[in-house]
Design an enzyme around this catalytic site. Structure first.
Site, PDB file in Angstrom:
ATOM      1  N   LYS A 269       0.496  -0.709  -0.224  1.00 58.44           N
ATOM      2  CA  LYS A 269       0.537   0.259  -0.276  1.00 58.44           C
ATOM      3  C   LYS A 269       1.115   1.213   0.058  1.00 58.44           C
ATOM      4  CE  LYS A 269      -2.632   2.384   3.101  1.00 58.44           C
ATOM      5  NZ  LYS A 269      -4.012   2.284   4.215  1.00 58.44           N
ATOM      6  N   ASP A 274      -1.994  10.039   3.348  1.00 59.75           N
ATOM      7  CA  ASP A 274      -3.711  10.112   3.489  1.00 59.75           C
ATOM      8  C   ASP A 274      -4.248  10.774   4.461  1.00 59.75           C
ATOM      9  OD1 ASP A 274      -6.249   8.890   3.656  1.00 59.75           O
ATOM     10  OD2 ASP A 274      -5.646   7.066   5.669  1.00 59.75           O
ATOM     11  N   LYS A 281     -10.338  13.228   7.722  1.00 65.26           N
ATOM     12  CA  LYS A 281      -9.440  12.156   8.677  1.00 65.26           C
ATOM     13  C   LYS A 281      -9.515  14.130  10.252  1.00 65.26           C
ATOM     14  CE  LYS A 281      -6.486   8.336   8.118  1.00 65.26           C
ATOM     15  NZ  LYS A 281      -7.473   7.879   9.008  1.00 65.26           N
ATOM     16  N   GLU A 353      -9.542   3.733   2.330  1.00 66.19           N
ATOM     17  CA  GLU A 353      -9.296   3.694   0.806  1.00 66.19           C
ATOM     18  C   GLU A 353      -8.048   2.866   0.219  1.00 66.19           C
ATOM     19  OE1 GLU A 353      -7.651   5.352   2.882  1.00 66.19           O
ATOM     20  OE2 GLU A 353      -5.407   5.196   3.011  1.00 66.19           O
ATOM     21  N   ARG A 355      -8.327  -0.091   1.063  1.00 64.29           N
ATOM     22  CA  ARG A 355      -8.230  -1.628   0.676  1.00 64.29           C
ATOM     23  C   ARG A 355      -9.034  -1.733  -0.907  1.00 64.29           C
ATOM     24  NH1 ARG A 355     -12.504  -1.641   5.589  1.00 64.29           N
ATOM     25  NH2 ARG A 355     -11.044  -0.651   6.450  1.00 64.29           N
TER      26      ARG A 355
HETATM   27  N1  BES Z   1      -4.237   4.342   6.415  1.00 61.21           N
HETATM   28  C1  BES Z   1      -5.120   5.391   7.433  1.00 61.21           C
HETATM   29  C2  BES Z   1      -4.888   2.992   8.213  1.00 61.21           C
HETATM   30  C3  BES Z   1      -4.397   4.075   9.834  1.00 61.21           C
HETATM   31  C4  BES Z   1      -4.777   5.440  10.920  1.00 61.21           C
HETATM   32  C5  BES Z   1      -2.790   3.305  10.960  1.00 61.21           C
HETATM   33  C6  BES Z   1      -4.312   5.422  11.860  1.00 61.21           C
HETATM   34  C7  BES Z   1      -2.280   3.778  11.472  1.00 61.21           C
HETATM   35  C8  BES Z   1      -2.441   4.760  11.898  1.00 61.21           C
HETATM   36  C9  BES Z   1      -6.739   3.988   6.328  1.00 61.21           C
HETATM   37  O1  BES Z   1      -6.406   4.526   5.716  1.00 61.21           O
HETATM   38  C10 BES Z   1      -7.676   4.294   7.579  1.00 61.21           C
HETATM   39  O2  BES Z   1      -7.961   5.930   7.180  1.00 61.21           O
HETATM   40  N2  BES Z   1      -8.269   3.041   7.932  1.00 61.21           N
HETATM   41  C11 BES Z   1      -9.789   3.612   8.545  1.00 61.21           C
HETATM   42  C12 BES Z   1     -10.578   2.611   8.216  1.00 61.21           C
HETATM   43  C13 BES Z   1     -12.040   3.087   8.481  1.00 61.21           C
HETATM   44  C14 BES Z   1     -12.566   4.251   7.838  1.00 61.21           C
HETATM   45  C15 BES Z   1     -12.814   1.909   8.264  1.00 61.21           C
HETATM   46  C16 BES Z   1      -9.682   3.922  10.154  1.00 61.21           C
HETATM   47  O3  BES Z   1      -9.053   2.784  10.369  1.00 61.21           O
HETATM   48  O4  BES Z   1      -9.757   4.190  11.069  1.00 61.21           O
HETATM   49 ZN    ZN Z   2      -4.955   4.440   4.544  1.00 61.67          ZN
HETATM   50 MN    MN Z   3      -8.096   6.295   5.378  1.00 58.62          MN
END
Ligand code: BES
Ligand code: ZN
Ligand code: MN
Length: 497
Positions: A269, A274, A281, A353, A355
């Site tokens: 990935k 992000d 976020k 994103e 996935r």
């Molecule tokens: N890159 C993030 C996951 C992440 C968040 C890794 C914080 C390390 C620290 C990923 O793209 C993401 O935002 N995932 C969301 C998924 C949710 C929207 C279902 C998450 O984990 O909040």
């Molecule tokens: Zn991410």
């Molecule tokens: Mn994300």
């Protein structure tokens, strides 16, 4: 950055072997090793005096630096604790002390007299490989965007004097393997640490081409957005839609094995930043989302390590690189996109994103007829909640592959923990408007993300490593280079090295 070279030999007379720093492991309550005894008498009993005075007892972690005799400029004693408790963990602490002591010293070379003590749950080859990796990776400094970077390690050369339990040939090999792994770890750290305004998808593509240049076993190709559109990668492209930075699908093809051998495929990935997209976020710690290409960085690092080692096997490394940003052109919650596999996806949350880019990269991997596919991704915050930072989350649709990866992680202390991929979770990602939804509700977020990916990995043996907790540290901030060691060890095992 200075790089360390390693060598191994057998020294009969420690007092006459010239070095800027002789390093002696000392066990509590044991008599001195032959090398220590030679250095003790050459220095008129300096070591035994320190022990007698109680300045140094050999407790784990204790260190003492003394002036050395004649051609030995310094003597560094490192406590190893009780010999019968000297296991891998104690040996790792010992290696950490070697680095810390040398980091604070001006010595440019050092000579380590290995203890004639076996590690309880390991062997000397393991120790040497770990030592070399640890020294190389600990000496990494981030310098790219700082005017006064932390001073570099002065040490440029470490020799190891080995004795009965390992030959110099095997010792050199172990040191070299560890050194290569360390270089891979550092490569991953560097890419992950670079800020998002430098490390864009385009930058990653350039780095891949750079790795390929001058290496006839590595061929690199980059798919541009136009090509991805032709292939039907609507999921991947929906992530870069809001960004000024075009997505890149980077393919590094390493052919170290026979052309008839099926390749192992790594998929990383590579979200270079992000923001969450329209599902923006919160602001706190959003800067850390520059590390959201940690999976891609580990793929680069692993390619670096395996090319350094010239491993005899075939590996295809795929990096799905994109930036996730909000804009008028960005994908919106509720949008339905079509993946390369033909499956449609309702994007309920644009922050899920990873996935979306991975599913198209997994479908693309089919064309390589892989022996196994491993994807690596900073995929979910939920994985951090579940496992914290010590373990990488491991998912697999085949038990043998899972076992092999777990073993590689244990061997390198880059550990993973297996999580379930049960069908029961699949109903969480059902959608009324598409074949799948990209989020699965509040429970088991790391698992439902993996279950989403599993739907695109039905045609091969596949594992997924969720490194959201293990890829970087928040205090002090910096990439860890994980899981390069795990992946490299896994590939070494497959290559029979
Ligand atoms: N890159 C993030 C996951 C992440 C968040 C890794 C914080 C390390 C620290 C990923 O793209 C993401 O935002 N995932 C969301 C998924 C949710 C929207 C279902 C998450 O984990 O909040
Ligand atoms: Zn991410
Ligand atoms: Mn994300």
């Amino acid at each position: 950055m200075t790089s360390i070279t390693f060598s191994a030999r057998t020294i009969k007379d420690a007092a006459s072997a010239s070095t800027q720093c002789a390093i002696l492991p000392i066990f509590k309550g044991e008599k001195l090793s032959p090398a220590a005894r030679q250095l003790d008498s050459a220095s008129s009993g300096a070591i035994s005096a320190a022990l007698k005075l109680g300045d140094f007892s050999g407790k784990p972690g204790e260190t003492l630096l003394l002036p050395g005799p004649g051609p030995v400029k310094r003597l560094l004693l490192i406590g190893c604790g009780e010999a019968k408790k000297f296991n891998r963990e104690a040996a790792m602490d010992f290696c950490g002390k070697v680095y810390n002591s040398l980091n604070g010293s001006a010595a440019r070379d050092a000579l380590l007299y290995l203890a004639d003590r076996a590690i309880k749950d390991g062997d000397t080859a393991w120790l040497l490989s770990y030592l070399a990796r640890r020294l190389v990776s600990a000496s990494y400094r981030y310098t790219e965007t700082v005017s006064k970077p932390k001073p570099a390690l002065k040490l440029g050369k470490l020799s190891v004097s080995v004795g009965g339990d390992i030959g110099t040939g095997a010792a050199r090999k172990a040191l070299e393997q560890g050194r290569c792994m360390g270089l891979g770890v550092n490569q991953a750290c560097e890419l992950a640490n670079l800020p998002g305004n430098i490390c864009t998808p385009t930058y990653l593509a350039q780095q891949a081409r750079k790795l390929g240049r001058g290496n006839d076993k590595l061929s690199v190709s980059v798919l541009e957005e136009k090509k991805m559109r032709e292939l039907g990668m609507g999921a991947l492209l929906s992530v870069s839609a809001g960004s000024e930075q075009p997505a890149k699908l980077i393919v590094m093809n390493y052919s170290g094995g026979k052309s008839s051998q099926k390749p192992y495929v790594l998929v990383g990935k590579g979200i270079t930043f992000d923001s969450g997209g329209i599902s923006l976020k919160p602001g706190a710690k959003m800067d850390e989302m520059k590390f959201d290409m940690g999976g891609a960085a580990s793929v680069f690092g692993t390619v670096r390590a395996l090319t350094e080692m010239q491993l005899p096997l075939n590996v295809v490394a795929i990096v799905a690189a994109a930036e996730n940003m909000p804009s008028g052109r960005a994908t919106k919650p509720g949008d339905v996109v079509k993946s390369m596999s033909g499956k449609t996806i309702e994007v309920l949350n644009t922050d899920a994103e990873g996935r979306l880019v991975l599913c198209d990269a997994l479908t693309y991997a089919e064309r390589f007829k892989p022996k196994a596919v491993v994807d690596i991704a900073t995929l979910t915050g939920a994985c951090v909640v579940a496992l914290g930072s010590h373990a990488t989350g491991l998912y697999a649709n085949q038990d043998e592959l899972a076992e092999e990866l777990l073993a590689a992680g244990t061997e390198t202390h880059d550990r993973a923990w297996r999580m379930p991929l049960w069908d029961d979770y699949q109903k969480q990602i059902k959608s009324n408007f598409a074949d799948l939804a990209n989020v699965g509700g509040p429970g088991g977020g790391s698992i439902t993300a993996a279950c989403f990916l599993a739907r695109f990995a039905e045609k091969f043996h596949w594992a997924h490593l969720d490194i959201a907790g293990s890829a970087w540290n928040s205090a002090p901030k910096g990439a860890t280079g994980r899981p390069v060691s795990l992946l490299t060890r896994y590939l070494m095992d497959r290559a029979g090295v």
